[in-house]
Enzyme design. Structure first.
Site, short mmCIF file in Angstrom:
data_model
loop_
_atom_site.label_atom_id
_atom_site.label_comp_id
_atom_site.label_asym_id
_atom_site.label_seq_id
_atom_site.Cartn_x
_atom_site.Cartn_y
_atom_site.Cartn_z
N ASN A 129 10.86 -7.13 3.50
CA ASN A 129 10.71 -5.72 2.55
C ASN A 129 11.95 -6.22 1.51
O ASN A 129 11.98 -5.91 0.45
CB ASN A 129 10.80 -5.24 3.40
CG ASN A 129 9.64 -5.20 4.20
OD1 ASN A 129 9.26 -3.91 5.36
ND2 ASN A 129 8.61 -6.07 3.76
N ASP A 170 1.89 0.43 9.22
CA ASP A 170 1.44 -0.06 7.23
C ASP A 170 0.55 0.81 6.86
O ASP A 170 -0.65 1.15 8.20
CB ASP A 170 1.15 -2.21 7.98
CG ASP A 170 0.22 -2.17 6.88
OD1 ASP A 170 0.55 -1.99 5.78
OD2 ASP A 170 -0.59 -3.40 6.33
C1 FPP Z 1 4.57 -0.73 4.91
O1 FPP Z 1 3.25 -0.40 4.40
C2 FPP Z 1 5.27 -0.23 5.95
C3 FPP Z 1 6.71 -0.28 5.28
C4 FPP Z 1 6.86 -1.22 4.90
C5 FPP Z 1 7.84 1.20 5.46
C6 FPP Z 1 7.52 2.24 6.41
C7 FPP Z 1 8.79 3.16 6.61
C8 FPP Z 1 8.27 3.94 6.52
C9 FPP Z 1 6.86 4.69 7.74
C10 FPP Z 1 9.53 5.49 6.91
C11 FPP Z 1 10.42 4.81 6.34
C12 FPP Z 1 11.01 4.95 7.97
C13 FPP Z 1 11.69 5.13 8.78
C14 FPP Z 1 11.97 5.25 9.98
C15 FPP Z 1 12.03 7.12 8.39
P1 FPP Z 1 3.30 -0.83 2.33
O2 FPP Z 1 3.73 -0.32 1.62
O3 FPP Z 1 3.24 -2.57 3.07
O4 FPP Z 1 1.71 -0.44 2.53
P2 FPP Z 1 0.52 -0.95 1.98
O5 FPP Z 1 -0.14 -1.86 2.94
O6 FPP Z 1 -0.87 -0.05 1.61
O7 FPP Z 1 0.73 -1.25 0.53
#
Ligand code: FPP
Length: 242
Positions: free
Chosen positions: A50, A2
């Protein structure tokens, strides 16, 4: 994993930049885990929920994922890392599924570490799917209701194939599980860090593991030092003449 969005917003960038930086952190943490001798690493890359994000963000994530699967192929194979996915893969776009399944097949015999990507994944959904499969076996007459126990349910839950969760790390400052590995994390040690996912480095993983090593895992039992009961498997009593 996150904190990608906040990492980007705090720099005046689009959220997708945060995900791109996040995918670099994925590479760092996979390498660090492999070096530490971790047997199984499961990463929550895309939740079932998501899909409700803006289309541009979902597309950027799918692209990054495909790129990761292509560019990391050689390194995963050279390091004996088996890659697999959990989640409702039928919901992934077919180009993603295609590279994913090819890599799953090519790495299925590797056994130095298992890297599981949770994609279109939800812990409740996974348990629901398992229950549906079991109900179908009952309806087909292959299974008695009385034979349903925790072991049978567990065998139907793919995320537990690599074993129960020992340590669950959540980055980004929130302190919740957000539908991740609900069954396998029943006795997991939880470590929460304020570090945003794109800022995660090997040292942060080492630190989380060091915290884990200070924890006493009791699994509902009393501490060993307080257990004054007889050993569970005592020497049999020998009678005269035996
Ligand atoms: C949550 O952070 C993260 C995600 C929904 C996506 C995770 C994806 C990656 C780390 C990159 C791609 C994956 C791979 C395996 C190459 P958020 O977007 O909810 O962050 P926030 O809470 O700060 O808005």
């Amino acid at each position: 994993m996150d904190g990608n969005g906040r990492w980007a917003s705090s720099r005046g960038l689009e959220r997708s930049h945060g995900h791109r930086e996040g995918s670099k952190a994925v590479r760092r943490i996979v390498r660090a885990a492999r070096r530490m001798g971790v047997d199984a690493l499961t990463m929550y890359a895309f939740s079932e929920q998501n899909w409700q994000r803006p289309l541009a963000e979902v597309s950027a994530l799918m692209e990054l994922l495909t790129e990761f699967l292509v560019t990391e192929r050689e390194e995963l194979m050279d390091n004996g890392i088996r890659l697999r996915a959990i989640g409702r893969r039928q919901e992934l776009p077919s180009p993603v599924r295609h590279v994913l399944e090819a890599l799953e097949t090519d790495t299925e015999q590797l056994d130095e570490m298992t890297l599981t990507l949770a994609l279109s994944y939800g812990g409740q959904e996974e348990i629901t799917d398992a229950c549906r499969g079991i109900a179908e076996r009952v309806r087909a007459g292959d299974l008695e209701c009385s034979a349903i126990d925790e072991a049978l349910l567990e065998a139907a839950i793919p995320s537990v194939d690599v074993g129960a969760v020992d340590l669950l790390i959540r980055t980004g400052g929130e302190q919740r599980i957000s539908n991740f590995l609900l069954w396998g994390a029943a006795y997991a040690e939880l470590v929460f860090t304020d570090r945003l996912w794109p800022d995660m480095h090997a040292e942060d993983l080492h630190e989380a593991v060091a915290v884990y090593q200070t924890r006493e895992r009791r699994f509902g039992r009393v501490p060993e030092a307080d257990d004054a009961s007889e050993p569970t498997d005592p020497e049999p009593v020998r009678r005269a003449g035996e």
